[in-house]
Design a protein around this motif. Structure first.
Motif, PDB file in Angstrom:
ATOM      1  N   GLN A 101     154.880 -49.775 -54.983  1.00 23.53           N
ATOM      2  CA  GLN A 101     155.166 -51.167 -54.644  1.00 23.53           C
ATOM      3  C   GLN A 101     156.555 -51.252 -54.021  1.00 23.53           C
ATOM      4  N   TRP A 231     157.603 -49.420 -46.135  1.00 27.81           N
ATOM      5  CA  TRP A 231     156.992 -50.707 -46.460  1.00 27.81           C
ATOM      6  C   TRP A 231     157.266 -51.677 -45.316  1.00 27.81           C
ATOM      7  N   TYR A 239     155.075 -59.231 -51.407  1.00 30.60           N
ATOM      8  CA  TYR A 239     155.510 -58.924 -52.775  1.00 30.60           C
ATOM      9  C   TYR A 239     156.534 -59.954 -53.255  1.00 30.60           C
TER      10      TYR A 239
END
Length: 307
Positions: A101, A231, A239
């Motif tokens: 993440q 990312w 996110y």
């Protein structure tokens, strides 16, 4: 489109559309224009048809595009920077969560500096550093966005540098709460806000095929490419919006490009070849298509005792 925030001759802070080296000013802030009906596209039509003033770019002093953002989040999205920083801090492997993440910390929206200002060294810092980054500015509010939806919420991109007190950061991070005073003193943003359509021809993977570099006192210290990002900004905004609400003007930093800071080049203890920043140093950070920002390093305030 390219937008700037500047101070007019009467002292008014204005947004301006940059066209052919001239600023077409409007009697509004860039944050107001981003949030208004029709967004920056409608504002550009108004700036060209009915500007409050038209001035040469060289004749105005630029501020950060969003001088007082509602919030500032800074991610860590370049793998090379992560691996170099982990080694510099004496660790072996990056945390596995980074590959699962995006990760970020909240920075200080009250410590925003423009693209050509004096930058004070953080109190008590002996290891002051720059970071070569880009940032997205949120154009529309949204919650629980998908990465594709989040891309459409980006008003534009700009250069971002969170000036870092590495020794302060290393000490306080041992408690497990992440950077606080190590990143609290200054963040430079600018010189322009470039809308995503201008960068589309350079899209490459999750980023753009655009060079990001830094120099100190005219000496090129390297950097990398936005295309190396792990990312995407769509993923970062998605996110960041999870379980909360992004607001127009929120600033989302990319994190440092590989070799885009002194910590990576010399390690936590510094070196003669890559010394920490000192008063009198001039740091220039350049990103293709976004321009350059400059920070002139000056002595900061003394530490105020807590007792």
């Amino acid at each position: 489109m390219r937008w700037v925030t500047y101070r007019s001759t009467d002292g008014t802070e204005r947004a301006g559309l940059l066209e052919d080296g001239r600023v077409h000013g409007l009697d509004a802030t860039l944050l107001t224009l981003i949030s208004s009906a029709g967004g920056l596209a409608a504002a550009a039509e108004r700036a060209l048809a009915e500007p409050v003033e038209v001035v040469d770019l060289a004749a105005v002093r630029l501020a950060a595009p969003i001088p007082r953002p509602p919030s500032v989040r800074d991610f860590l999205s370049f793998e090379e920077h992560l691996r170099n920083a982990v080694r510099a801090l004496g660790r072996s492997e990056p945390p596995s969560v980074w590959f699962e993440q995006p990760v970020f910390y909240f920075s200080n929206p009250a410590a925003i500096y423009g693209p050509d200002e004096e930058i004070p060294i953080s109190p008590g810092c002996e290891a002051f550093d720059y970071e070569v980054e880009v940032a997205a500015v949120v154009g529309r509010a949204g919650s629980d966005l998908t990465p594709t939806e989040a891309e459409a919420h980006i008003a534009g991109y700009t250069i971002f540098c969170d000036w870092s007190a590495r020794d302060v950061q290393a000490r306080e991070s041992t408690i497990g709460l992440g950077p606080a005073k190590g990143k609290d003193g200054a963040t430079s943003i600018g010189p322009v806000l470039v809308t995503p359509d201008e960068l589309e021809p350079y899209r490459d993977g999750k980023g753009y095929r655009l060079a990001m570099r830094a120099s100190v006192k005219g000496r090129d210290l390297g950097g990398g490419s936005w295309a190396d990002i792990h990312w995407s900004f769509g993923q970062m905004l998605a996110y960041a919006s999870r379980g909360t609400r992004l607001l127009p003007g929120d600033v989302i930093g990319s994190g440092t490009v590989g070799t885009g800071c002194l910590l990576e080049l010399s390690g936590l203890h510094g070196s003669e070849r890559y010394p920490w920043l000192r008063p009198g140093d001039v740091v220039t950070i350049e990103v293709e298509r976004l321009g350059a920002i400059t920070g002139r390093i000056v002595a900061g305030p003394a530490v105020v005792p807590l007792a």
